[in-house]
Write an enzyme that holds these catalytic residues in place. Structure first.
Site, PDB file in Angstrom:
ATOM      1  N   ARG A 155      44.317 -33.305  29.961  1.00  0.00           N
ATOM      2  CA  ARG A 155      45.202 -33.633  30.830  1.00  0.00           C
ATOM      3  C   ARG A 155      46.706 -33.213  30.584  1.00  0.00           C
ATOM      4  NH1 ARG A 155      43.620 -40.005  32.578  1.00  0.00           N
ATOM      5  NH2 ARG A 155      41.237 -39.301  32.789  1.00  0.00           N
ATOM      6  N   ARG A 237      49.052 -33.283  17.534  1.00  0.00           N
ATOM      7  CA  ARG A 237      49.045 -34.029  16.211  1.00  0.00           C
ATOM      8  C   ARG A 237      49.552 -33.236  15.191  1.00  0.00           C
ATOM      9  NH1 ARG A 237      48.331 -37.600  19.092  1.00  0.00           N
ATOM     10  NH2 ARG A 237      46.520 -39.040  19.239  1.00  0.00           N
ATOM     11  N   ASP A 261      57.595 -32.251  17.779  1.00  0.00           N
ATOM     12  CA  ASP A 261      57.490 -33.813  18.158  1.00  0.00           C
ATOM     13  C   ASP A 261      56.782 -34.610  17.084  1.00  0.00           C
ATOM     14  OD1 ASP A 261      58.551 -36.159  19.795  1.00  0.00           O
ATOM     15  OD2 ASP A 261      56.665 -36.423  20.269  1.00  0.00           O
ATOM     16  N   GLU A 266      54.635 -36.806   8.504  1.00  0.00           N
ATOM     17  CA  GLU A 266      55.596 -37.841   9.097  1.00  0.00           C
ATOM     18  C   GLU A 266      55.296 -39.223   8.994  1.00  0.00           C
ATOM     19  OE1 GLU A 266      54.770 -36.876  13.299  1.00  0.00           O
ATOM     20  OE2 GLU A 266      53.014 -37.528  13.333  1.00  0.00           O
ATOM     21  N   HIS A 297      57.860 -38.274  17.595  1.00  0.00           N
ATOM     22  CA  HIS A 297      56.873 -38.940  18.329  1.00  0.00           C
ATOM     23  C   HIS A 297      57.723 -39.512  19.811  1.00  0.00           C
ATOM     24  CE1 HIS A 297      53.023 -39.278  16.596  1.00  0.00           C
ATOM     25  NE2 HIS A 297      53.600 -39.057  15.434  1.00  0.00           N
ATOM     26  N   PHE A 300      56.045 -39.077  24.419  1.00  0.00           N
ATOM     27  CA  PHE A 300      55.541 -39.895  25.477  1.00  0.00           C
ATOM     28  C   PHE A 300      56.520 -40.930  26.349  1.00  0.00           C
ATOM     29  CE2 PHE A 300      56.109 -42.896  22.177  1.00  0.00           C
ATOM     30  CZ  PHE A 300      56.145 -44.038  22.791  1.00  0.00           C
TER      31      PHE A 300
END
Length: 333
Positions: A155, A237, A261, A266, A297, A300
C-alpha cells in the site's frame, strides 16, 4: 475493558480520547512510561496493554503480563518487531496491530525527504536565516523524466508509485509478489529484479518488509550496483540498510542524496528528547553531510493517521472483549 496505554505522548492521548467517546465500555489509563520487563508490572489489574514500536515486549515482558492475566497486546503501529510473537502464542496472548493506517502519509513523507535532500532545501533555509543568499553547493537534479525504483509495492509503495508518476517519472517496481494491477493501471511501468532496479533507478525508495532475508539488503555490494548520484530514501525499516555502507556510499558520491526516517541504530533514540545529552551516534555523522535529511519515525505522523490508529486499535479491543472477529489483517497471533 481496561487498557493501560504505555509510552503515551500528548498526541496519543488526544487522538485516542477523541475516538473513545464511541467505545463506552473501554477505559484507558495512560502512562508516559514505556513497556519493558521492568515496567510490565504496571499492567496489574488491566485486561490489555497498548504499546508502540519502541516498546520491549520480550519473552520476559510477556511472562510478566501473562502472570498478571493480561491476554491482549494492542500494537498501535503496523510493525510488530518489538513483540516476541512465538512467546506470545505460547502464552496464549493475542497480539494485534494497525496494518495500514495511512499509506499516503508515509509515501508523501518519503517524497518530501527525497526532494529536500536532492534540492538541499534544509541547507537553503538555514542560509537564508543567516542572510546568506548564495546558491553554491545547492544544485540538485530534476525528477521529471527520471526513473524511480520502488522496492516493495504494497500500500505504501503503491502510493509512492502514484506520486512518482505525477512527477513524470518512469516507475520500476521490485517485489517478491508483484502487483500486476499496478502495471495494468499504468502506475508501475514494469517489475524488475533488485539488480536491474539498482542499475536503472535515479531515485530509490525502500518499502520492503524486514526479515532475515531482507536485513541489510542495502549494503556495499548493492550500493555499488546503483547509479552514481542516486537519490536514496528509507521510510521503511532501519534494518534494511547497513548504515556504515550507506555512509561509505555517500562519501564516495555513489549516493548523491539521502532522506532517512529510519536507521538501523535508532532504538535508543526513537521518540526521546536527548537534546541535553552528549551522545556519540551515527545520526551526528549523517547529519553532517549536506546531502542528507533525517527525521525520526515521523513519516506516519498526520492527523488522519493518528485517527485511524486510534479507531483500529479500539476496534480490536472491542472485538476481543466481545469475542468477535478482529479488524481485517490486524491479528499478529
Amino acid at each position: 475493558m481496561r487498557i493501560i496505554f504505555f509510552g503515551t505522548a500528548s498526541y496519543d492521548k488526544q487522538s485516542f480520547d477523541k475516538e473513545l467517546v464511541d467505545y463506552p465500555d473501554i477505559q484507558i489509563d495512560y502512562t508516559e512510561t514505556n513497556l519493558t520487563p521492568v515496567t510490565a508490572v504496571l499492567a496489574r489489574g488491566y485486561d490489555a496493554v497498548c504499546a508502540f514500536v519502541n516498546a520491549d515486549i520480550s519473552p520476559m515482558t510477556l511472562e510478566i503480563l501473562a502472570g498478571l492475566d493480561v491476554k491482549l497486546v494492542l500494537m498501535r503501529c503496523a510493525g510488530f518487531d518489538a513483540v516476541n510473537v512465538p512467546k506470545a502464542e505460547e502464552l496464549g496472548i493475542k497480539v494485534t496491530r494497525v496494518p495500514a493506517y495511512s499509506p499516503e502519509a508515509i509515501a508523501e513523507h518519503a517524497m518530501a525527504l527525497g526532494l529536500a535532500a536532492n534540492r538541499r532545501i534544509h541547507k537553503g533555509y538555514n542560509r537564508v536565516r543567516e542572510n546568506d543568499f548564495a546558491l553554491d553547493g545547492l544544485v540538485g537534479c530534476t525528477l521529471h523524466g527520471k526513473t524511480a525504483g520502488i522496492i516493495g509495492t504494497g500500500r505504501i509503495g503503491a502510493a509512492l508509485c502514484r506520486i512518482c508518476k505525477g512527477f513524470g517519472m518512469t516507475v520500476l517496481g521490485s517485489d517478491l509478489y508483484p502487483n500486476q494491477k499496478l502495471v495494468e493501471d499504468g502506475i508501475v511501468d514494469e517489475y524488475v529484479d533488485y539488480d536491474e532496479l539498482y542499475a536503472r533507478a535515479d531515485f530509490i525508495s525502500l518499502h520492503a518488509f524486514l526479515n532475515e532475508e531482507s536485513r541489510h539488503m542495502i549494503n556495499d555490494e548493492s550500493i555499488a550496483k546503483m547509479k552514481d548520484g542516486v537519490i536514496f530514501v528509507n521510510t521503511g525499516r532501519g534494518g534494511l540498510v547497513d548504515t556504515q555502507a550507506l555512509i561509505r556510499g555517500i562519501l564516495s558520491g555513489k549516493i548523491g542524496a539521502a532522506g532517512l526516517d529510519v536507521y538501523d541504530e535508532e532504538n535508543a533514540n526513537v521518540y526521546k528528547n536527548r537534546a541535553g545529552e552528549v551522545i556519540d551516534t551515527v545520526t551526528a555523522r549523517l547529519c553532517s553531510f549536506p546531502n542528507v535529511v533525517m527525521t525520526s519515525h515521523q513519516a506516519f505522523f498526520t492527523y488522519e493517521a493518528l485517527s485511524e490508529i486510534a479507531r483500529v486499535t479500539l476496534d480490536n479491543a472491542k472485538a476481543y472483549a466481545d469475542g468477535t472477529d478482529f479488524v481485517d489483517r490486524s491479528v499478529v497471533c
